[in-house]
Write an enzyme that holds these catalytic residues in place. Sequence first.
Site, PDB file in Angstrom:
ATOM      1  N   ASP A  56       0.819  -1.225   0.000  1.00  0.00           N
ATOM      2  CA  ASP A  56       0.000   0.000   0.000  1.00  0.00           C
ATOM      3  C   ASP A  56       0.850   1.272   0.000  1.00  0.00           C
ATOM      4  O   ASP A  56       0.670   2.160   0.835  1.00  0.00           O
ATOM      5  CB  ASP A  56      -0.938   0.021   1.223  1.00  0.00           C
ATOM      6  CG  ASP A  56      -1.755  -1.239   1.367  1.00  0.00           C
ATOM      7  OD1 ASP A  56      -2.062  -1.860   0.338  1.00  0.00           O
ATOM      8  OD2 ASP A  56      -2.083  -1.613   2.516  1.00  0.00           O
ATOM      9  N   GLU A  86     -11.014  -0.166  -4.157  1.00  0.00           N
ATOM     10  CA  GLU A  86     -10.346   0.481  -3.024  1.00  0.00           C
ATOM     11  C   GLU A  86      -9.187   1.343  -3.522  1.00  0.00           C
ATOM     12  O   GLU A  86      -8.919   1.446  -4.714  1.00  0.00           O
ATOM     13  CB  GLU A  86      -9.838  -0.573  -2.032  1.00  0.00           C
ATOM     14  CG  GLU A  86      -8.810  -1.534  -2.609  1.00  0.00           C
ATOM     15  CD  GLU A  86      -8.396  -2.616  -1.630  1.00  0.00           C
ATOM     16  OE1 GLU A  86      -9.101  -2.822  -0.632  1.00  0.00           O
ATOM     17  OE2 GLU A  86      -7.360  -3.264  -1.890  1.00  0.00           O
TER      18      GLU A  86
END
Length: 336
Positions: A38, A210
């Site tokens: 991430d 997302e």
Amino acid sequence: MKSLKNILVYMISIFFFQMGIGQDKNTFTNPILEDGADPYTMLHDNGYYYFMVTRGNRLELWSTKDLTQVKTVGSKTVWKAPSEGENSCCIWAPEIHHVDGKWYIYYTAADASNEGDHSRYVFVLENSHQDPMQGEWIDRGKINTKYCGIDGSIFKYGDKRYFMYSPYVDDHSDIAIATMSNPWTLNDDETILAAPKYDWEKTGERSILEGPSFLEGPGDEVFIVYSAGACWDDNYSLGMLAAKKDSDFTKASSWKRFSKAVFEFSTENNVYGPGHHSITTSNDPSEHWLVYHAKDKPKLGCSQRSTRIQRFGWDKEGRPDFGEPWPLEKVIKKPK
């Protein structure tokens, strides 16, 4: 004999690649960080890149003028999760932003005593020091989203500031947007822009959109680039929405949905599950760079996600052309 010679040449080239031999100071090879899920990168006007990745129980921050040297400069832990409370575990997907002279870190967290998607929200910290590696980070609490959810990100366009995240809605995760009255408060105009629709956006366990990020194009469009699928899926990839620059970004009808992934796995290049990206530029800033995580083997689940970066350009319609993920052995010219 010829076959043996080819094998020896291959083995020697791999050795040189792993040792970094043959590269000059103007080139690099991915990954820039081995343990780097991430990843988020921002280039500040002081010439420094500020970089963050998921660490689970804390927030780590990197500061460097050479993004390719993240693994060598080291990081600083700027915040640790409390032992209890609504942001006490599962610290994911942090992003650092500079707003009106102050620094803000947006991150996902859950309650350790009641852990699960139902207790997962986006939180924010504030630091008024000029240098985000210094000063005190103040807890500004939970963002007032309509749903529980993850992956908060902000951007400013025109005279408005926007917040995006991935809300948990029924049995799927979507992309939502709202305007902000200040860096920790949303106005009452939150709108869902997209829900999982195409097969490549779905997994067996949960259909997920997302990690939204905002990108301004060179033409008359802006873009929201998001991740689709799931980190445990080798088909994890990037999708995209586009809107006219003069449209109302809080209206779902303003956004065009692309039916195909704009960046996806490559078995030929041994890149699996590329996604959860951010976008930055070179320091000059003529180049655009995609920062993302991926795995170099299939069926690894959410483990062994490393951070990679690669340049991208624009097609004739002024839309980003991310190409295909580059193999780890590719020698790359550093950002200008």
